[in-house]
Motif scaffolding. Structure first.
Motif, mmCIF file in Angstrom:
data_model
loop_
_atom_site.group_PDB
_atom_site.id
_atom_site.type_symbol
_atom_site.label_atom_id
_atom_site.label_comp_id
_atom_site.label_asym_id
_atom_site.label_seq_id
_atom_site.Cartn_x
_atom_site.Cartn_y
_atom_site.Cartn_z
ATOM 1 N N VAL A 106 43.484 -51.065 83.930
ATOM 2 C CA VAL A 106 44.570 -51.612 83.086
ATOM 3 C C VAL A 106 44.474 -53.094 83.193
ATOM 4 N N LYS A 107 44.761 -53.482 84.348
ATOM 5 C CA LYS A 107 45.000 -54.956 84.598
ATOM 6 C C LYS A 107 43.484 -55.659 84.827
ATOM 7 N N SER A 108 42.369 -55.132 84.471
ATOM 8 C CA SER A 108 40.877 -55.591 84.510
ATOM 9 C C SER A 108 40.848 -56.554 83.402
ATOM 10 N N GLU A 109 39.689 -57.489 83.698
ATOM 11 C CA GLU A 109 39.465 -58.492 82.810
ATOM 12 C C GLU A 109 38.726 -58.005 81.485
ATOM 13 N N ALA A 110 38.197 -57.028 81.703
ATOM 14 C CA ALA A 110 37.458 -56.642 80.463
ATOM 15 C C ALA A 110 38.571 -55.821 79.357
ATOM 16 N N ILE A 111 39.653 -55.208 79.970
ATOM 17 C CA ILE A 111 40.738 -54.969 79.068
ATOM 18 C C ILE A 111 41.406 -56.083 78.529
ATOM 19 N N ALA A 112 41.621 -57.261 79.176
ATOM 20 C CA ALA A 112 42.146 -58.533 78.940
ATOM 21 C C ALA A 112 41.469 -59.190 77.967
ATOM 22 N N ARG A 113 40.223 -59.226 78.055
ATOM 23 C CA ARG A 113 39.310 -59.935 77.125
ATOM 24 C C ARG A 113 39.279 -59.210 75.661
ATOM 25 N N SER A 114 39.287 -57.904 75.776
ATOM 26 C CA SER A 114 39.346 -57.334 74.432
ATOM 27 C C SER A 114 40.567 -57.549 73.853
ATOM 28 N N VAL A 115 41.915 -57.414 74.594
ATOM 29 C CA VAL A 115 42.997 -57.705 73.790
ATOM 30 C C VAL A 115 43.219 -59.183 73.313
ATOM 31 N N ILE A 116 42.608 -60.030 74.309
ATOM 32 C CA ILE A 116 42.912 -61.515 73.842
ATOM 33 C C ILE A 116 42.084 -61.705 72.509
ATOM 34 N N LYS A 117 40.754 -61.293 72.323
ATOM 35 C CA LYS A 117 40.172 -61.168 71.247
ATOM 36 C C LYS A 117 40.744 -60.350 69.878
ATOM 37 N N GLN A 118 41.212 -59.520 70.167
ATOM 38 C CA GLN A 118 42.296 -58.597 69.146
ATOM 39 C C GLN A 118 43.243 -59.331 68.674
ATOM 40 N N LEU A 119 44.075 -60.094 69.519
ATOM 41 C CA LEU A 119 45.261 -60.876 69.137
ATOM 42 C C LEU A 119 44.962 -62.180 68.945
ATOM 43 N N ALA A 163 55.898 -56.795 72.334
ATOM 44 C CA ALA A 163 55.776 -55.441 72.147
ATOM 45 C C ALA A 163 54.450 -55.183 71.427
ATOM 46 N N ARG A 164 53.979 -56.252 70.713
ATOM 47 C CA ARG A 164 52.392 -56.058 70.114
ATOM 48 C C ARG A 164 51.430 -56.160 71.074
ATOM 49 N N ALA A 165 51.577 -57.070 72.126
ATOM 50 C CA ALA A 165 50.635 -56.859 73.164
ATOM 51 C C ALA A 165 50.771 -55.753 74.163
ATOM 52 N N ALA A 166 51.788 -55.389 74.463
ATOM 53 C CA ALA A 166 51.926 -54.424 75.108
ATOM 54 C C ALA A 166 51.194 -53.005 74.600
ATOM 55 N N ASN A 167 51.502 -52.895 73.285
ATOM 56 C CA ASN A 167 50.844 -51.791 72.632
ATOM 57 C C ASN A 167 49.524 -51.920 72.778
ATOM 58 N N ALA A 168 49.095 -53.355 72.466
ATOM 59 C CA ALA A 168 47.397 -53.412 72.474
ATOM 60 C C ALA A 168 46.907 -53.211 73.682
ATOM 61 N N ILE A 169 47.359 -53.673 74.698
ATOM 62 C CA ILE A 169 46.809 -53.320 76.062
ATOM 63 C C ILE A 169 46.639 -51.791 76.383
ATOM 64 N N ALA A 170 47.685 -50.811 75.863
ATOM 65 C CA ALA A 170 47.872 -49.509 75.673
ATOM 66 C C ALA A 170 46.717 -49.116 75.230
ATOM 67 N N ASN A 171 46.831 -49.289 73.891
ATOM 68 C CA ASN A 171 45.550 -48.639 72.934
ATOM 69 C C ASN A 171 44.345 -49.025 73.516
ATOM 70 N N THR A 172 43.983 -50.318 74.062
ATOM 71 C CA THR A 172 42.540 -50.714 74.294
ATOM 72 C C THR A 172 42.201 -50.057 75.688
ATOM 73 N N TYR A 173 43.264 -49.647 76.340
ATOM 74 C CA TYR A 173 42.768 -49.062 77.724
ATOM 75 C C TYR A 173 42.466 -47.632 77.214
ATOM 76 N N MET A 174 43.159 -46.914 76.375
ATOM 77 C CA MET A 174 42.931 -45.419 75.987
ATOM 78 C C MET A 174 41.495 -45.481 75.054
ATOM 79 N N GLN A 175 41.347 -46.545 74.114
ATOM 80 C CA GLN A 175 39.790 -46.580 73.910
ATOM 81 C C GLN A 175 38.704 -46.668 74.597
ATOM 82 N N SER A 176 38.874 -47.724 75.289
ATOM 83 C CA SER A 176 38.085 -48.151 76.357
ATOM 84 C C SER A 176 37.734 -46.597 77.283
ATOM 85 N N SER A 177 38.744 -45.949 77.569
ATOM 86 C CA SER A 177 38.503 -44.551 78.545
ATOM 87 C C SER A 177 37.849 -43.767 77.545
ATOM 88 N N LEU A 178 38.185 -43.672 76.243
ATOM 89 C CA LEU A 178 37.362 -42.649 75.354
ATOM 90 C C LEU A 178 35.904 -43.094 75.038
#
Length: 755
Positions: A103-116, A200-215
């Motif tokens: 969850v704290k990896s750079e891949a998740i962070a990069r995806s959320v940064i681009k998304q937001l 709140a928006r960033a926390a939800n984005a991190i959670a959704n990105t993690y679940m989507q990346s896992s999927l």
């Protein structure tokens, strides 16, 4: 009374006293006294800590943390280790820790940064590191001195897209927090920001990105697995087909109609084998019986061990006759002797019977030998039949074994093919409808309260830090402060006892009128109680019945020794003792001036001569009426001028021998002689006059300004003189504490004093 040699303490002795003091235990009273002594420092330090905490809260921008909760559900995805005994899903702690790091990896962070689009977020971009701040300052300085150089440096230092992403990622990850809730499979994903909605928006984005990346990762794994299973299925199908063809070809070539050996051959083989085993057992039994009877005939075993002998009627009859003959032989030997004719006849009968028994056994031996030969012949016949049957079925059995192996191989390949086919179907189903390992439990919402700074935490912590700093300052002050703060230190480091603490007192009457007799005007005040304690200590130091000569001195001026001397004399006079005051302060004769100028108003009078029979002086008779009106005893004062007049006119320092002579005369007429001396630190007269006294009191009225070393140096001026030091009296001590109001006592005269 403590009589000691006053001398200056060396540094080594002070260090030894200090080390001895450190061995004492610290009691609660010491701690309480420490807090009382440094209350102001502790209060100011605590207040400063609270003020700094409040300043920090006021100048710190509040931040908000929004938290989203997800749960790792391995049972849905069936990707877990399974307990073989219970069948339950087990998720190891290391696996949960791995998910936290993902969850704290750079891949998740990069995806959320681009998304937001956080690369344009000023909150993250303005929170630069100290390196960026230093680089910006250098660029600014260069632009001031050389604009072209500043522009070049600014252009060279301008970050590219990747550097911006890395900086944004560092600031973003610094605001992300991920933790496991207890021992559960729930993860809390938090994001901290100055804007609660953004958090709140960033926390939800991190959670959704993690679940989507896992999927997505699971889908990729399933796709690669399906491709591998499909390739494996083709290979196993080909191998299964080849194995089945090989089995059928071998069956046809060896003309085998069914799997397994023929039933008739097997039955015959089993019967012959069973008969052979029975024949071998019979042969062994006959051989054993023959061997046993051979041993009997050889004399190794008695004939009773053979079953045939036991069941033979002839042998049983012969044994019975043999037993009767032996019995008769024993009777004849007893009656007629061993060589008599009846005895010899009985022995011949016994030999005949034994011969007949042996003949019968030989006949049985022949029967056993015949039976053994028959059993051996039968066994040989069965062996020949068994070998003949085995030779006929050996070739068919070998062919059947080879055919069984080929068919087993074909069956194994067919089962493998069916298993891989089932796995391929399951994998294709998962690929068409994948299920993730994590699901959302609680989505993040904008928080209502700030996360930092917390007033309820910072203010108490600031108060504690301020108090701790105050304790440090107070402790440092205690270590570095060498002032005489208590009688305990004085007694511990200089060996001087403390006789009392006279409180600070505001006298009613102006000037010295009320001060010199205050002990009688306010008998229950703290001042009077303290002086009564000092008087008791003086009385305990001297034997009763004889006159005492006590001197009062101090290190410096203005410490109240003259006032204490007059009031101490009033206490003795109030008990009916004959008291006289001697003013030996040749530099500042305070008592002499008061006795001459104020007189009976201060309870003093100039010494006029010796006392009469009833203890009254001439001056006392003259002021008797005034004393009765004021109800105050009049103390005679031997003034400085009187002492100087008694000195030899040719001697410049003749007042010292005159003082000694006067004291000797006063010892004859008075019970208590109180001598008011000069300050001993600057007066050689005091150091010389101390030898004429029974003891001296050291008055310390400015103890807050006096150090232990200063007092030790002052006492060292006595040299090698042996001085009787009664103790130290602390004067002008303020007893008012921060928790206790000022006590006020109403006097009989209508005045008041404050303690």
């Amino acid at each position: 009374m403590v009589v000691q040699e006053i001398r200056k303490l060396t540094g080594t002795e002070m260090a030894s006293k200090e080390s001895g003091r450190q061995q004492d235990y610290i009691s609660f009273r010491d701690i309480w006294a420490f807090l009382q002594r440094h209350f102001l420092i502790l209060a100011l330090a605590s207040a400063a800590g609270v003020a700094l905490g409040a300043l920090y809260i006021a100048n710190t921008e509040p931040t908000y943390t929004s938290i989203a909760r997800i749960v790792i559900d391995r049972e849905q995805a069936r990707i877990a280790s399974q307990d073989a005994s219970t069948g339950t899903i087990i998720i190891e702690t290391a696996e949960i820790a791995s998910e936290v790091e993902i969850v704290k990896s750079e891949a998740i962070a990069r995806s959320v940064i681009k998304q937001l689009n956080l690369t344009e977020d000023p909150e993250i971009q303005t929170s630069s590191s100290w390196r960026s701040a230093v680089r910006g300052a250098v660029v600014t300085m260069l632009s001031v001195f050389d604009p072209a150089t500043g522009e070049d440096a600014e252009a060279a230092g301008k970050p590219n897209e990747e550097e911006i992403m890395r900086r944004t990622m560092a600031g973003f990850l610094g605001r992300v927090s991920v933790r496991r809730v207890g021992q559960s499979y729930v993860l809390e994903i938090g994001y901290t920001s100055t804007d609660p909605v953004k958090a709140a928006r960033a926390a939800n984005a991190i959670a959704n990105t993690y679940m989507q990346s896992s999927l997505d990762a699971k889908s990729q794994i399933i796709a690669r697995g399906a491709q591998w299973i499909e390739d494996r299925l083709v290979e196993i199908g080909r191998q299964a087909q080849e194995a089945a063809l090989s089995a059928e070809e071998y069956r046809n070539s060896n003309d085998i109609a069914q799997v397994g050996p023929s039933g008739l051959d097997q039955q015959q083989l089993a019967e012959i084998s069973s008969q052979l085993l029975s024949a071998q057992a019979a042969t062994a039994g006959e051989a054993a019986r023959l061997a046993t009877i051979n041993r009997m005939l050889a004399g190794e075993l008695p004939d009773s061990y053979v079953g045939e002998a036991l069941s033979n009627t002839e042998i049983n009859r012969l044994r019975a006759d043999l037993g009767a003959a032996r019995t008769r032989l024993e009777a004849l030997q007893t009656r007629y002797g061993a060589d008599s004719e009846p005895t010899l006849a009985a022995k011949s009968e016994i030999a005949r019977l034994e011969t007949q028994i042996n003949t019968e056994l030989v006949r049985i031996q022949g029967v056993y030998r015949s039976n053994l030969d028959t059993a051996q012949a039968r066994e040989e016949l069965l062996k020949e039949q068994l070998d003949a049957i085995k030779g006929s079925v050996t070739e068919k059995n070998l062919a059947r074994v080879q055919l069984t192996e080929l068919e087993s191989r074909a069956t194994t390949y067919r089962r493998m093919y069916e298993s891989v086919l089932q796995q391929l179907i399951t994998t294709l189903q998962k690929q068409s409808f994948p299920i993730g390992d994590a699901r959302m439990v609680t989505a993040a919402t904008p928080p209502l309260a700030k996360n930092w700074p917390k007033t309820t935490l910072i203010i108490p912590m600031a108060l504690m830090l301020g108090f701790a700093g105050g304790l440090g300052l107070a402790g440092l002050r205690d270590v570095l402060d060498r002032r005489i703060s208590s009688g305990e230190r004085l007694s511990r480091e200089l060996g001087l006892p403390t006789l009392g603490h006279v409180p600070f007192t505001r006298f009613q009457a102006p000037g010295a009128k009320g001060a010199l007799r205050f002990v009688l005007d306010a008998p229950y005040s703290g001042f009077s109680e303290a002086l009564r304690g000092v008087k008791s200590s003086i009385d305990a130091a001297f034997p009763s019945g004889g006159p005492i000569v006590v001197g009062l001195t101090s290190v410096g001026g203005g410490e109240g020794k003259s006032t204490i001397a007059a009031n101490l004399g009033q206490l003795y006079a109030n008990e009916g003792l004959r008291v006289v005051l001697v003013d030996a302060n040749f530099k500042n004769p305070f008592l002499s001036i008061q006795a001459v100028n104020t007189g009976p108003k201060a309870g003093l009078s100039v010494y006029r001569g010796t006392v009469d029979a009833d203890g009254a002086t001439e001056e006392k008779h003259k002021g008797e009426k005034r004393a009765q009106l004021e109800e105050v005893p009049i103390l005679p004062v031997l003034t400085v001028e009187q002492i100087r007049k008694a000195a030899h006119p040719g001697h410049r320092f003749g007042h010292l021998p005159a003082l000694k002579k006067k004291l000797e005369e006063l010892r004859q007429d008075y019970d208590v002689i109180i001598v008011d001396l000069s300050t001993f630190a600057s007066s050689a007269d005091t150091r010389a006059a101390s030898a004429y006294l029974d003891g001296i009191l050291l008055m310390l009225g400015n103890r807050r300004k006096m150090t232990v070393e200063w007092l030790a140096s002052a006492l060292a001026t006595f040299g090698k003189s042996r001085v009787g030091i009664l103790g130290v009296v602390f004067n002008k001590r303020k007893t008012r504490q921060w928790w206790r109001p000022i006590a006020r006592n109403t006097l009989d005269t209508g005045g008041r004093h404050a303690v």
